[in-house]
Design a protein around this motif. Structure first.
Motif, PDB file in Angstrom:
ATOM      1  N   PRO A 156       0.804  -1.226   0.000  1.00 55.55           N
ATOM      2  CA  PRO A 156       0.000   0.000   0.000  1.00 55.55           C
ATOM      3  C   PRO A 156       0.836   1.274   0.000  1.00 55.55           C
ATOM      4  N   ALA A 157       1.983   1.267   0.692  1.00 53.80           N
ATOM      5  CA  ALA A 157       2.807   2.482   0.756  1.00 53.80           C
ATOM      6  C   ALA A 157       3.322   2.872  -0.626  1.00 53.80           C
ATOM      7  N   LEU A 158       3.782   1.889  -1.418  1.00 52.71           N
ATOM      8  CA  LEU A 158       4.283   2.204  -2.757  1.00 52.71           C
ATOM      9  C   LEU A 158       3.151   2.697  -3.652  1.00 52.71           C
ATOM     10  N   TYR A 159       2.013   2.035  -3.562  1.00 47.26           N
ATOM     11  CA  TYR A 159       0.843   2.486  -4.321  1.00 47.26           C
ATOM     12  C   TYR A 159       0.490   3.927  -3.956  1.00 47.26           C
ATOM     13  N   SER A 160       0.496   4.241  -2.668  1.00 51.67           N
ATOM     14  CA  SER A 160       0.141   5.576  -2.215  1.00 51.67           C
ATOM     15  C   SER A 160       1.137   6.619  -2.705  1.00 51.67           C
ATOM     16  N   ILE A 161       2.413   6.289  -2.655  1.00 55.91           N
ATOM     17  CA  ILE A 161       3.445   7.223  -3.112  1.00 55.91           C
ATOM     18  C   ILE A 161       3.185   7.631  -4.558  1.00 55.91           C
ATOM     19  N   PHE A 162       2.908   6.655  -5.415  1.00 54.43           N
ATOM     20  CA  PHE A 162       2.704   6.967  -6.829  1.00 54.43           C
ATOM     21  C   PHE A 162       1.326   7.561  -7.095  1.00 54.43           C
ATOM     22  N   ALA A 163       0.316   7.162  -6.319  1.00 51.97           N
ATOM     23  CA  ALA A 163      -1.005   7.776  -6.494  1.00 51.97           C
ATOM     24  C   ALA A 163      -0.920   9.279  -6.263  1.00 51.97           C
ATOM     25  N   GLN A 164      -0.121   9.679  -5.294  1.00 59.22           N
ATOM     26  CA  GLN A 164       0.032  11.108  -5.015  1.00 59.22           C
ATOM     27  C   GLN A 164       0.928  11.795  -6.041  1.00 59.22           C
ATOM     28  N   LEU A 165       2.011  11.147  -6.428  1.00 57.99           N
ATOM     29  CA  LEU A 165       2.906  11.736  -7.422  1.00 57.99           C
ATOM     30  C   LEU A 165       2.208  11.945  -8.757  1.00 57.99           C
ATOM     31  N   LEU A 166       1.386  10.963  -9.143  1.00 53.42           N
ATOM     32  CA  LEU A 166       0.712  11.019 -10.436  1.00 53.42           C
ATOM     33  C   LEU A 166      -0.672  11.662 -10.353  1.00 53.42           C
ATOM     34  N   ARG A 167      -1.115  11.934  -9.095  1.00 53.68           N
ATOM     35  CA  ARG A 167      -2.453  12.491  -8.893  1.00 53.68           C
ATOM     36  C   ARG A 167      -3.523  11.605  -9.518  1.00 53.68           C
ATOM     37  N   GLU A 168      -3.349  10.317  -9.343  1.00 49.72           N
ATOM     38  CA  GLU A 168      -4.221   9.346  -9.991  1.00 49.72           C
ATOM     39  C   GLU A 168      -4.337   8.097  -9.125  1.00 49.72           C
ATOM     40  N   PRO A 169      -5.557   7.721  -8.698  1.00 50.16           N
ATOM     41  CA  PRO A 169      -5.698   6.540  -7.853  1.00 50.16           C
ATOM     42  C   PRO A 169      -5.781   5.216  -8.610  1.00 50.16           C
ATOM     43  N   LYS A 170      -6.185   5.268  -9.875  1.00 45.27           N
ATOM     44  CA  LYS A 170      -6.320   4.039 -10.674  1.00 45.27           C
ATOM     45  C   LYS A 170      -5.006   3.787 -11.409  1.00 45.27           C
ATOM     46  N   LEU A 171      -4.246   2.819 -10.915  1.00 46.22           N
ATOM     47  CA  LEU A 171      -2.885   2.613 -11.415  1.00 46.22           C
ATOM     48  C   LEU A 171      -2.651   1.171 -11.868  1.00 46.22           C
ATOM     49  N   THR A 172      -1.629   1.012 -12.700  1.00 43.32           N
ATOM     50  CA  THR A 172      -1.090  -0.297 -13.076  1.00 43.32           C
ATOM     51  C   THR A 172       0.347  -0.354 -12.598  1.00 43.32           C
ATOM     52  N   VAL A 173       0.713  -1.432 -11.903  1.00 38.66           N
ATOM     53  CA  VAL A 173       2.081  -1.576 -11.430  1.00 38.66           C
ATOM     54  C   VAL A 173       2.947  -2.155 -12.550  1.00 38.66           C
ATOM     55  N   SER A 174       4.206  -1.790 -12.548  1.00 36.06           N
ATOM     56  CA  SER A 174       5.114  -2.255 -13.600  1.00 36.06           C
ATOM     57  C   SER A 174       5.535  -3.702 -13.379  1.00 36.06           C
ATOM     58  N   MET A 175       5.824  -4.375 -14.490  1.00 32.47           N
ATOM     59  CA  MET A 175       6.516  -5.659 -14.470  1.00 32.47           C
ATOM     60  C   MET A 175       7.941  -5.386 -14.906  1.00 32.47           C
ATOM     61  N   ASP A 176       8.813  -5.246 -13.929  1.00 38.23           N
ATOM     62  CA  ASP A 176      10.218  -4.968 -14.220  1.00 38.23           C
ATOM     63  C   ASP A 176      11.086  -6.111 -13.720  1.00 38.23           C
ATOM     64  N   ARG A 177      12.347  -6.097 -14.124  1.00 36.48           N
ATOM     65  CA  ARG A 177      13.257  -7.186 -13.776  1.00 36.48           C
ATOM     66  C   ARG A 177      14.139  -6.790 -12.594  1.00 36.48           C
ATOM     67  N   VAL A 178      15.122  -7.607 -12.320  1.00 39.91           N
ATOM     68  CA  VAL A 178      15.963  -7.483 -11.129  1.00 39.91           C
ATOM     69  C   VAL A 178      17.392  -7.139 -11.545  1.00 39.91           C
ATOM     70  N   CYS A 179      18.108  -6.466 -10.666  1.00 43.80           N
ATOM     71  CA  CYS A 179      19.540  -6.212 -10.863  1.00 43.80           C
ATOM     72  C   CYS A 179      20.318  -6.910  -9.755  1.00 43.80           C
ATOM     73  N   MET A 180      21.260  -7.766 -10.145  1.00 46.32           N
ATOM     74  CA  MET A 180      22.112  -8.489  -9.189  1.00 46.32           C
ATOM     75  C   MET A 180      23.564  -8.259  -9.581  1.00 46.32           C
ATOM     76  N   LYS A 181      24.252  -7.436  -8.822  1.00 50.11           N
ATOM     77  CA  LYS A 181      25.657  -7.133  -9.118  1.00 50.11           C
ATOM     78  C   LYS A 181      26.556  -7.858  -8.140  1.00 50.11           C
ATOM     79  N   PRO A 182      27.414  -8.758  -8.636  1.00 52.68           N
ATOM     80  CA  PRO A 182      28.314  -9.490  -7.742  1.00 52.68           C
ATOM     81  C   PRO A 182      29.351  -8.570  -7.113  1.00 52.68           C
ATOM     82  N   PRO A 183      29.946  -9.005  -6.008  1.00 52.06           N
ATOM     83  CA  PRO A 183      31.042  -8.238  -5.407  1.00 52.06           C
ATOM     84  C   PRO A 183      32.242  -8.176  -6.355  1.00 52.06           C
ATOM     85  N   ALA A 184      33.014  -7.120  -6.222  1.00 53.84           N
ATOM     86  CA  ALA A 184      34.255  -7.026  -6.984  1.00 53.84           C
ATOM     87  C   ALA A 184      35.359  -7.837  -6.312  1.00 53.84           C
ATOM     88  N   PHE A 185      35.225  -8.028  -4.992  1.00 56.80           N
ATOM     89  CA  PHE A 185      36.214  -8.791  -4.232  1.00 56.80           C
ATOM     90  C   PHE A 185      35.484  -9.781  -3.335  1.00 56.80           C
TER      91      PHE A 185
END
Length: 422
Positions: free
Chosen positions: A175-204
Motif C-alpha cells: 500500500p505504501a508504494l501504491y500511495s506514493i505513486f497515487a500522489q505523485l501522479l495524482r491518480e488513484p487508478k494505477l497499473t504496477v510495472s513488471m520490471d526485472r531485477v539487478c544483481m551485481k556481484p562483489p568485486a572482491f
C-alpha cells in the motif's frame, strides 16, 4: 553489377546472432556471454520488428492526438502540492493517501528530482526476495552466491530476467508504494510495472588462505562496466508526469554499484536549455557518416516520439552526478526527467535491487496494462518495459512452469496487475 543498398546493421549484430544460435542450441552459458558482448557494443538485444509492434504507447503519425515535440504549452513542473480536488479524489480509494509525505520530503523531491524513502519495504520481504533471486539466478544461469566462478553471466549491468518471484508481487502491491505513486501522479487508478531485477556481484571476495590457519585474502572476482547516464523519458515529449522507483533489498553503500543521478536537472529550465544545446550540436556526440568516418554533427535531430531511452550527453551536468547510498528496505523514487544510471560494484558485497513504478490505468496505457495482466496470469516475460519500449525476446518463458500468484495477491494487488478492474 550495381550494389544494393542495405539497411545498416546494429552495433554488435554479429555477437547478437551468435548468442541467439547458442541459445537455440541449448548452450545458455555461451549465449549469455555473447549477449553481454553484444550489449557492451551497443546492441539493444532486440530483433528488427514491425514498428507498429515495437512500442507499448506508440501512435500513428496521422493521429491528431499524437504529441508534438518540445511543446512548452503543455509542459509543467512536477511536485507534490496536491489540490483540494485531487485530495478529495484520492481519498475515495483505500490506501491512496496512506503514505504521509513530510514537508521536508516534498521540498527535497522538488529541488532534486529524487527522494530516498526510508525503510518502506519490510525486511522479511526483502530477505524472501533475495532468497528467491538467488534460487532463480541459479536455475537460469547456474549462479551461486559464494562461488565467483559462476558469476560471469552477471558481469556488465547485472540485469537478469527475474520478473515473477513471489516476493516481487508482495512488493508490487505494498500500500505504501501504491500511495506514493497515487500522489505523485495524482491518480488513484494505477497499473504496477513488471520490471526485472539487478544483481551485481562483489568485486572482491574474502576466501580462506590455504597457507594460513584461519586467515583470508581478497580475490578479484568480476569485471563490471559502467552503465551510461540516461533518461527513460524522451525530453522532447513531457506531456505526461512520470516517476520511477527502485528497492534496495540489502544495504547498498557508496561503492556498492547503486543508484546515481544528476540532482536538479529535472527542472524545465534545464531541460529546455539541454534541448536547445542538443539541437545546436553543442555536445560531444560522435556519429558515423556513410563512408564510416566519425564526425560530430553541426546540428542534431531530436529523438522521435517513440524513443523512450536516451543517453545523456551534457558533460557539464554529468560532473554534478552523485551516488546515492541506500539501506535495506529503502525505496528511491525519481522524476523520469532526471538523468540517472547505476555504477560498477567495487565493494565486497552483493547488490540486489528491484524496480517498481506505476502508470495510470487509462486509455493511453491500456496496451501496457493488458501486457501486465498477461504476464501476471502466465508467468511469461512481458513484451514491454514499463517505459514502453520492447523487452528482448530471450528467456521469455522460463518462469512459467508452476507460476501461480493467486494466493499472494491482495484485492489491491489484483487491481494493480489488471486481474480486476478499478
Amino acid at each position: 553489377m550495381e550494389s544494393v543498398s542495405q539497411k545498416p546493421q546494429k552495433p554488435g549484430w554479429e555477437e547478437y546472432e551468435k548468442a541467439k544460435q547458442f541459445e537455440r542450441d541449448g548452450d545458455l552459458k555461451s549465449a549469455v556471454s555473447w549477449y553481454r558482448k553484444a550489449e557492451k557494443l551497443g546492441h539493444d538485444l532486440q530483433d528488427d520488428i514491425d514498428p507498429e509492434e515495437q512500442f507499448a504507447y506508440s501512435q500513428s503519425e496521422d493521429d491528431p492526438s499524437k504529441p508534438k515535440p518540445a511543446d512548452e504549452s503543455v509542459e509543467k513542473e512536477d511536485n507534490l502540492d496536491l489540490s483540494d480536488e485531487t485530495i478529495e479524489t484520492l481519498s475515495k480509494y483505500e490506501d491512496a493517501l496512506s503514505y504521509k509525505f513530510t514537508e521536508e520530503q516534498k521540498k527535497f523531491l522538488d529541488d532534486n528530482g529524487y527522494l530516498v524513502i526510508k525503510n518502506v519495504i519490510p525486511h522479511d520481504i526483502c530477505d524472501q526476495m533475495i532468497k528467491e533471486c538467488f534460487e532463480r539466478a541459479h536455475k537460469l544461469w547456474g549462479v551461486t552466491r559464494m562461488n565467483h566462478t559462476t558469476w560471469a553471466p552477471l558481469e556488465g549491468g547485472g540485469f537478469i530476467d527475474i520478473w515473477h518471484a513471489p516476493a516481487y508481487y508482495k512488493i508490487r502491491q505494498l500500500p505504501a508504494l501504491y500511495s506514493i505513486f497515487a500522489q505523485l501522479l495524482r491518480e488513484p487508478k494505477l497499473t504496477v510495472s513488471m520490471d526485472r531485477v539487478c544483481m551485481k556481484p562483489p568485486a572482491f571476495l574474502d576466501v580462506p588462505d590455504p597457507d594460513s590457519d584461519g586467515a583470508t585474502f581478497q580475490r578479484f572476482t568480476t569485471e563490471q562496466g559502467e552503465f551510461p547516464i540516461h533518461t527513460d523519458m524522451n525530453l522532447w515529449y513531457l506531456q505526461e508526469t512520470k516517476y520511477q522507483g527502485g528497492v534496495a533489498l540489502d544495504n547498498c553503500p557508496i561503492g556498492g554499484g547503486g543508484f546515481r543521478c544528476v540532482p536538479g536537472f529535472h527542472k524545465l529550465e534545464h531541460v529546455r536549455e539541454y534541448r536547445r544545446r542538443f539541437e545546436a550540436g553543442q555536445f560531444h556526440f560522435i556519429s558515423t557518416d556513410a563512408a564510416g568516418n566519425k564526425r560530430r554533427p553541426a546540428k542534431m535531430q531530436p529523438p522521435s516520439a517513440d524513443s523512450v531511452f536516451e543517453f545523456f550527453l551534457d558533460d557539464d551536468w554529468k560532473e554534478k552526478c552523485i551516488e546515492v547510498p541506500l539501506e535495506k528496505g529503502d525505496f528511491v523514487v525519481w522524476n523520469s526527467r532526471l538523468p540517472h544510471s547505476n555504477l560498477p560494484n567495487t565493494s565486497d558485497r552483493w547488490r540486489v535491487h528491484c524496480y517498481v513504478r506505476f502508470v495510470a490505468a487509462d486509455t493511453a496505457h491500456q496496451r501496457y496494462r493488458e501486457e501486465v495482466k498477461r504476464a501476471a496470469e502466465t508467468g511469461a516475460k512481458p513484451k514491454f518495459y514499463s517505459t514502453g519500449n520492447r523487452t528482448s525476446e530471450y528467456y521469455d518463458k522460463w518462469e512459467m512452469d508452476g507460476h501461480d500468484v493467486s494466493s499472494i495477491l491482495t484485492p489491491l494487488g489484483r487491481k494493480l496487475v489488471a486481474l480486476e478492474n478499478w
